[in-house]
Motif scaffolding. Structure first.
Motif, PDB file in Angstrom:
ATOM      1  N   GLN A   1       0.840  -1.195   0.000  1.00  8.43           N
ATOM      2  CA  GLN A   1       0.000   0.000   0.000  1.00  8.43           C
ATOM      3  C   GLN A   1       0.876   1.247   0.000  1.00  8.43           C
ATOM      4  OE1 GLN A   1      -3.122  -0.517  -0.490  1.00  8.43           O
ATOM      5  NE2 GLN A   1      -3.119  -2.716  -0.026  1.00  8.43           N
ATOM      6  N   SER A   2       0.573   2.174  -0.908  1.00  7.96           N
ATOM      7  CA  SER A   2       1.358   3.407  -1.036  1.00  7.96           C
ATOM      8  C   SER A   2       0.475   4.627  -0.771  1.00  7.96           C
ATOM      9  CB  SER A   2       1.961   3.494  -2.442  1.00  7.96           C
ATOM     10  OG  SER A   2       2.753   2.351  -2.720  1.00  7.96           O
ATOM     11  N   PHE A   3       1.059   5.634  -0.113  1.00 10.05           N
ATOM     12  CA  PHE A   3       0.296   6.843   0.202  1.00 10.05           C
ATOM     13  C   PHE A   3       1.275   7.980   0.503  1.00 10.05           C
ATOM     14  CE2 PHE A   3       1.089   4.478   4.023  1.00 10.05           C
ATOM     15  CZ  PHE A   3       1.455   5.440   4.965  1.00 10.05           C
ATOM     16  N   ASN A   4       0.797   9.179   0.477  1.00 14.48           N
ATOM     17  CA  ASN A   4       1.591  10.347   0.845  1.00 14.48           C
ATOM     18  C   ASN A   4       1.383  10.657   2.317  1.00 14.48           C
ATOM     19  OD1 ASN A   4       2.546  10.652  -1.749  1.00 14.48           O
ATOM     20  ND2 ASN A   4       0.980  12.139  -2.327  1.00 14.48           N
ATOM     21  N   ASP A   5       2.471  10.887   3.038  1.00 15.46           N
ATOM     22  CA  ASP A   5       2.337  11.205   4.461  1.00 15.46           C
ATOM     23  C   ASP A   5       2.028  12.695   4.649  1.00 15.46           C
ATOM     24  OD1 ASP A   5       4.688  12.585   4.086  1.00 15.46           O
ATOM     25  OD2 ASP A   5       5.915  11.301   5.375  1.00 15.46           O
ATOM     26  N   ALA A   6       2.074  13.161   5.892  1.00 12.61           N
ATOM     27  CA  ALA A   6       1.712  14.554   6.189  1.00 12.61           C
ATOM     28  C   ALA A   6       2.640  15.553   5.504  1.00 12.61           C
ATOM     29  CB  ALA A   6       1.734  14.769   7.710  1.00 12.61           C
ATOM     30  N   ASN A   7       3.871  15.118   5.187  1.00 11.03           N
ATOM     31  CA  ASN A   7       4.829  15.992   4.511  1.00 11.03           C
ATOM     32  C   ASN A   7       4.799  15.817   3.002  1.00 11.03           C
ATOM     33  OD1 ASN A   7       5.913  17.138   6.898  1.00 11.03           O
ATOM     34  ND2 ASN A   7       7.099  15.261   7.233  1.00 11.03           N
ATOM     35  N   GLU A   8       3.781  15.113   2.511  1.00 11.77           N
ATOM     36  CA  GLU A   8       3.634  14.839   1.076  1.00 11.77           C
ATOM     37  C   GLU A   8       4.780  13.988   0.531  1.00 11.77           C
ATOM     38  OE1 GLU A   8       0.962  15.521  -0.952  1.00 11.77           O
ATOM     39  OE2 GLU A   8       0.072  15.987   0.977  1.00 11.77           O
ATOM     40  N   LEU A   9       5.392  13.182   1.394  1.00 15.21           N
ATOM     41  CA  LEU A   9       6.414  12.239   0.961  1.00 15.21           C
ATOM     42  C   LEU A   9       5.776  10.874   0.755  1.00 15.21           C
ATOM     43  CD1 LEU A   9       9.342  13.205   3.349  1.00 15.21           C
ATOM     44  CD2 LEU A   9       9.240  13.609   0.887  1.00 15.21           C
ATOM     45  N   LYS A  10       6.198  10.194  -0.291  1.00 17.41           N
ATOM     46  CA  LYS A  10       5.612   8.902  -0.631  1.00 17.41           C
ATOM     47  C   LYS A  10       6.073   7.842   0.369  1.00 17.41           C
ATOM     48  CE  LYS A  10       2.975   7.237  -3.991  1.00 17.41           C
ATOM     49  NZ  LYS A  10       1.689   7.842  -4.320  1.00 17.41           N
ATOM     50  N   LYS A  11       5.119   7.098   0.898  1.00 22.64           N
ATOM     51  CA  LYS A  11       5.414   6.003   1.818  1.00 22.64           C
ATOM     52  C   LYS A  11       4.862   4.706   1.242  1.00 22.64           C
ATOM     53  CE  LYS A  11       7.375   8.417   5.064  1.00 22.64           C
ATOM     54  NZ  LYS A  11       8.804   8.230   5.366  1.00 22.64           N
ATOM     55  N   HIS A  12       5.541   3.607   1.539  1.00 28.74           N
ATOM     56  CA  HIS A  12       5.123   2.298   1.039  1.00 28.74           C
ATOM     57  C   HIS A  12       5.171   1.299   2.187  1.00 28.74           C
ATOM     58  CE1 HIS A  12       5.670   3.930  -3.031  1.00 28.74           C
ATOM     59  NE2 HIS A  12       6.779   4.455  -2.556  1.00 28.74           N
ATOM     60  N   HIS A  13       4.048   0.602   2.394  1.00 21.83           N
ATOM     61  CA  HIS A  13       3.963  -0.372   3.480  1.00 21.83           C
ATOM     62  C   HIS A  13       3.519  -1.730   2.943  1.00 21.83           C
ATOM     63  CE1 HIS A  13       3.368   2.949   6.739  1.00 21.83           C
ATOM     64  NE2 HIS A  13       4.631   2.708   6.496  1.00 21.83           N
ATOM     65  N   SER A  14       4.128  -2.770   3.488  1.00 20.73           N
ATOM     66  CA  SER A  14       3.693  -4.133   3.195  1.00 20.73           C
ATOM     67  C   SER A  14       2.721  -4.554   4.302  1.00 20.73           C
ATOM     68  CB  SER A  14       4.896  -5.082   3.154  1.00 20.73           C
ATOM     69  OG  SER A  14       4.460  -6.420   3.075  1.00 20.73           O
ATOM     70  N   VAL A  15       1.485  -4.881   3.912  1.00 14.77           N
ATOM     71  CA  VAL A  15       0.443  -5.239   4.881  1.00 14.77           C
ATOM     72  C   VAL A  15       0.193  -6.745   4.805  1.00 14.77           C
ATOM     73  CG1 VAL A  15      -1.934  -4.857   5.632  1.00 14.77           C
ATOM     74  CG2 VAL A  15      -0.618  -2.967   4.630  1.00 14.77           C
ATOM     75  N   ASN A  16       0.390  -7.412   5.929  1.00 15.79           N
ATOM     76  CA  ASN A  16       0.199  -8.866   6.008  1.00 15.79           C
ATOM     77  C   ASN A  16      -0.930  -9.155   6.993  1.00 15.79           C
ATOM     78  OD1 ASN A  16       0.378 -11.604   6.926  1.00 15.79           O
ATOM     79  ND2 ASN A  16       2.458 -11.718   6.146  1.00 15.79           N
ATOM     80  N   ILE A  17      -2.038  -9.729   6.472  1.00 20.09           N
ATOM     81  CA  ILE A  17      -3.172 -10.106   7.329  1.00 20.09           C
ATOM     82  C   ILE A  17      -3.214 -11.630   7.400  1.00 20.09           C
ATOM     83  CG2 ILE A  17      -5.657  -9.952   7.692  1.00 20.09           C
ATOM     84  CD1 ILE A  17      -5.650  -7.401   6.022  1.00 20.09           C
ATOM     85  N   ASP A  18      -3.003 -12.148   8.593  1.00 14.43           N
ATOM     86  CA  ASP A  18      -2.857 -13.585   8.811  1.00 14.43           C
ATOM     87  C   ASP A  18      -4.161 -14.156   9.376  1.00 14.43           C
ATOM     88  OD1 ASP A  18      -2.107 -16.136   9.486  1.00 14.43           O
ATOM     89  OD2 ASP A  18      -0.240 -15.557  10.452  1.00 14.43           O
ATOM     90  N   ALA A  19      -4.648 -15.240   8.738  1.00 14.47           N
ATOM     91  CA  ALA A  19      -5.913 -15.864   9.176  1.00 14.47           C
ATOM     92  C   ALA A  19      -5.682 -17.187   9.892  1.00 14.47           C
ATOM     93  CB  ALA A  19      -6.820 -16.075   7.975  1.00 14.47           C
ATOM     94  N   SER A  20      -4.492 -17.366  10.463  1.00 15.05           N
ATOM     95  CA  SER A  20      -4.194 -18.625  11.148  1.00 15.05           C
ATOM     96  C   SER A  20      -5.163 -18.910  12.290  1.00 15.05           C
ATOM     97  CB  SER A  20      -2.757 -18.594  11.695  1.00 15.05           C
ATOM     98  OG  SER A  20      -1.834 -18.477  10.642  1.00 15.05           O
ATOM     99  N   PHE A  21      -5.777 -17.845  12.864  1.00 18.84           N
ATOM    100  CA  PHE A  21      -6.657 -18.017  14.014  1.00 18.84           C
ATOM    101  C   PHE A  21      -8.089 -17.596  13.681  1.00 18.84           C
ATOM    102  CE2 PHE A  21      -2.404 -16.640  15.636  1.00 18.84           C
ATOM    103  CZ  PHE A  21      -1.945 -17.924  15.919  1.00 18.84           C
ATOM    104  N   ILE A  22      -8.513 -17.844  12.444  1.00 20.77           N
ATOM    105  CA  ILE A  22      -9.890 -17.553  12.017  1.00 20.77           C
ATOM    106  C   ILE A  22     -10.548 -18.852  11.544  1.00 20.77           C
ATOM    107  CG2 ILE A  22     -11.350 -16.303  10.376  1.00 20.77           C
ATOM    108  CD1 ILE A  22      -9.267 -14.120  10.247  1.00 20.77           C
TER     109      ILE A  22
END
Length: 797
Positions: A159-180
């Motif tokens: 997921q990519s987005f601009n932070d409060a300083n308008e700088l590009k940020k990139h995050h890897s989001v891992n959603i684990d369903a091992s306990f669902i």
């Protein structure tokens, strides 16, 4: 106007919190005998089981608050101790909902609304992306349970987005369903058979699944485990690499803007600018053009060539001792006075800067400039972040330099040198693409010519002791010319009283003594200059002043070669003998390889030095329209061995016809692993690609004089073929070819096997050696006799 999402929201998921799947997982660890599990989790599970309400599905957070410590101890087991609470981005929440029940401090600070349990999504695009990921994930769980299809139990997205300083940020989001856990509303429900197409064996797409398996018919119980990693730095490096990979010229404004954006993201700094100052050289001279220097902060104020040359030399001097970036946290007058060109930045309002030298193969190609108007903004921590980006700029700058070289070369030569038919199609294809793209864009560059996974074959017919023989011939010519000159000088001394003649006679005696014993290169140059300058000057004077010497001096000059103005008799015999061998062997190899091309097209290049060397590359990429088979490779290796054997026969029979008897050695480098090659415009030839492949080239250049291990014997010997290899299978393959050629009476019986001495950076080489069968079977004992003759003995013959 706020953009509305067309993706269904969280309300479509029937989900409840439940600690039971996690407790069951901990019990499973104990039952399976996982080391330490019983002592770690046993007491915790016992405490939880005393409170049945905690093991039932719930939505009311009050029960969690009531047993807060116990619940937090349970949830803490999900994340390893090595994951720091202050730095880690992790959380646990309700399945497919933005409802969080446990989170790290950094996660709360970064992604949760203050004073709430709700995740704050940066923008609607990310909201939609995550929602679509949830849908895919939910159906993966359903298909995994009811269709018994192995589906991923974790959803990973970037997921990519601009932070409060308008700088590009990139995050890897891992959603684990091992306990669902997922269940259908009807316990007896069976999944429809048409979910998987019987013809294609493919599962329905997401839109079809939403129609045939409505999510409101299912309910999810358990915990979603969320792990987020900030990958802004690695993502920025990847983006920089992608931009530079497709760079045509650094004057491209769009490309430059992208690079600056990524550098800002990489350093997490908004108020910086970047510049790139290239130091391109052609034929040893720096060149400058608006096209290549338009983004240089350093050259912004300069227009004259002299000024730019001075700046180049300053940069080279600055980075001479170190190839590391230099940071000036705050530009001070003292630094500006020490390093002249820093004032050029200060004049532009720069208060803080980093200068990154861009080296490529020990050559400074340019400087990457990162500047800001804020003093103290840039520091040494930023250099660490730039470490992986700097080599990418170096490679791109080298690429740009090579492209510029090619353009200039094309203007000079207008076309390629002769191209072999086997690869002509590739050059034609590249030229055609260039012509087509040139019409669309003036900045179009001709594409790189490369072939992957080709098999290399190397063969060499080397003239033995050619350097020693050449030096001996040069020495004999010099001695002869010195004797001739001395005869005239002594005659002149008898005719006139001229003290300078005594000094020249003394020098001639000294040089004759040097040349007779052992002539080194410096002495050779001194003798050459003496004969060309001082002797010529004196003889020209004597010719006019002493008539009795005129005919002798005329005879002296007549004995000199017109081209080099030196005695050129023994050297001429040697050079003609070398040329005779090279011409005869080259003509034979050229004829043989022309017929070999008919079997399967391959690239062949031949070099003439003191002997003949040739490279062959063969593989599918060289001839994509014909199916390559390894039989063609085996055939080419047999051809290579046969050609060297017949070449050895040719040079042996030629020896008695030469003015200077010369012998040849034959060498093959076996290499069974395919390599990549690319055309190098600067050298007009193909060369290997990649660090691993370069090892092949290094070995090739070092084995011609290699010795047998623990001996002083050279591997290559007259009348033999040496085959150097590193893998046993290569030796076995060539042994079968040798056996065949022995049967064909080209080689004598027997195979010598040796370990070779360690070469610089190269260990474990081995060799086979076989003797070529001549018309008279006398070469084997003769070779042994010659191998015992030293270089000095050879000179004396």
């Amino acid at each position: 106007m706020k953009k509305r999402s067309i993706i269904p929201g969280d309300e479509m998921f029937n989900s409840q919190l439940s600690l039971k799947p996690l407790v069951n997982a901990l019990k499973h660890s104990i039952e399976n005998g996982k080391p330490g599990a019983a002592s770690l989790y046993g007491r915790l599970i016992s405490e939880l089981e005393k409170i049945p309400a905690l093991l039932e599905p719930f939505n009311d957070h009050s029960i969690l608050e009531k047993h807060k410590d116990l619940v937090e101890n349970l949830l803490a087991t999900v994340f390893p101790v090595s994951l720091p609470e202050t730095d880690g981005l992790f959380a646990i929440g309700k399945p497919f909902q933005n409802d969080i029940i446990y989170a790290s401090s950094l996660f709360k600070k970064s992604f949760m609304k203050p004073g709430s349990k709700e995740v704050q999504i940066p923008n609607q695009d990310i909201q939609d992306n995550l929602q679509r990921e949830k849908l895919h994930f939910a159906y993966n769980l359903i298909l995994n349970k009811y269709l018994n299809e192995p589906m991923p139990r974790a959803a990973i997205s970037i997921q990519s987005f601009n932070d409060a300083n308008e700088l590009k940020k990139h995050h890897s989001v891992n959603i684990d369903a091992s306990f669902i856990e997922v269940n259908h509303n009807s316990p007896d429900w069976q999944i429809p058979s048409n979910i998987i197409c019987t013809k294609t064996n493919q599962i329905m797409n997401l839109e079809e699944l939403m129609v045939h398996l409505p999510l409101d018919q299912f309910y999810f119980e358990g915990l979603s485990v969320i792990r987020i990693e900030d990958i802004t730095v690695s993502h920025a490096i990847t983006e920089i690499k992608n931009v530079l990979l497709h760079v045509n010229a650094f004057a491209d404004a769009d490309m430059y803007e992208k690079l600056e954006t990524q550098i800002k993201s990489l350093l997490n700094l908004k108020n910086i600018r970047i510049g790139l100052t290239p130091f391109f050289k052609v034929n040893g001279h720096y060149i400058f053009s608006e096209l290549h220097n338009s983004n240089s902060l350093l050259f912004k104020q300069f227009h004259s060539l002299q000024e730019k040359n001075e700046i180049n030399e300053c940069c080279v001097s600055l980075f001479h001792e170190s190839d590391r970036p230099i940071v000036f946290e705050t530009l001070h007058d003292a630094e500006i006075s020490q390093i002249k060109y820093l004032g050029l930045y200060a004049e532009q309002g720069v208060k803080s800067l980093i200068l990154c030298p861009l080296w490529y193969e020990n050559e400074l190609l340019g400087v990457l400039e990162i500047v800001t108007h804020e003093p103290g903004l840039l520091n040494h921590t930023h250099i660490g972040l730039l470490k992986k980006a700097i080599p990418l700029f170096s490679v791109a700058l080298k690429k740009s330099s090579v492209n510029l070289d090619s353009q200039i070369d094309k203007v000079i030569k207008t076309q390629f040198t002769a191209v072999q038919p086997a690869v002509e199609w590739k050059f034609t294809e590249a030229a055609l693409n260039y012509i087509v793209n040139k019409k669309k864009n003036d900045e179009t560059k001709i594409e790189r010519i490369a072939f992957n996974d080709v098999y290399p074959l190397f063969g060499a017919i080397d003239i033995r002791n050619s350097s020693v023989q050449r030096a001996h011939a040069i020495k004999l010519d010099l001695i002869e010319q010195l004797h001739m000159a001395q005869g005239i000088i002594k005659k002149a001394q008898r005719a006139i009283h001229f003290p300078l003649l005594m000094e020249i006679d003394f020098k001639i005696d000294k040089y004759l003594s040097s040349a007779t014993e052992s002539l080194v290169s410096d002495e050779e140059i001194q003798i050459h200059e003496f004969l060309q300058n001082q002797v010529v000057s004196v003889f020209n004077h004597l010719k006019d002043t002493v008539p009795a010497l005129k005919s002798d001096i005329k005879k002296y000059y007549k004995s000199l070669d017109e081209t080099v103005n030196m005695v050129y008799m023994h050297r001429k015999d040697f050079d003609e003998s070398i040329a005779r061998i090279n011409h005869t062997v080259s003509s034979y190899i050229d004829k043989e390889q022309a017929s070999a091309q008919q079997t399967f097209g391959h690239y062949f290049e031949r070099y003439i030095t003191d002997g003949v060397e040739f490279n062959i590359y063969i593989g599918q990429s060289l001839s994509p329209n014909h199916r390559f088979d390894e039989l063609y490779l085996k055939n080419m290796k047999m051809w290579q061995l046969m050609v060297l054997a017949k070449s050895a026969r040719i040079t042996y029979n030629l020896e008695k016809e030469l003015s200077v008897p010369l012998q040849t050695t034959q060498l093959i480098l076996a290499h069974s692993t395919p390599i990549d090659i690319s055309f190098r415009p600067d050298e007009r030839k193909f060369d290997v690609d990649g660090a691993y492949n370069i090892r092949y080239e290094i070995i090739k250049k070092r084995i011609d004089k290699v010795h047998i291990k623990k001996t002083n014997e050279r591997l290559t010997q007259p009348g033999t073929i040496a085959i150097v290899y590193s893998q046993p299978k290569e030796a076995e393959e060539y042994k079968s070819y040798i056996e065949f050629l022995q049967n064909q009476q080209l080689l004598l019986p027997g195979i010598e096997e040796y370990d070779l001495e360690e070469l610089q950076g190269i260990l474990g080489l081995k060799a086979l050696r076989v003797t070529v069968k001549q018309e008279l079977e006398e070469l084997a004992p003769r070779r042994q006799e010659l191998s015992n003759v030293t270089s000095s003995q050879l000179i004396g013959k």
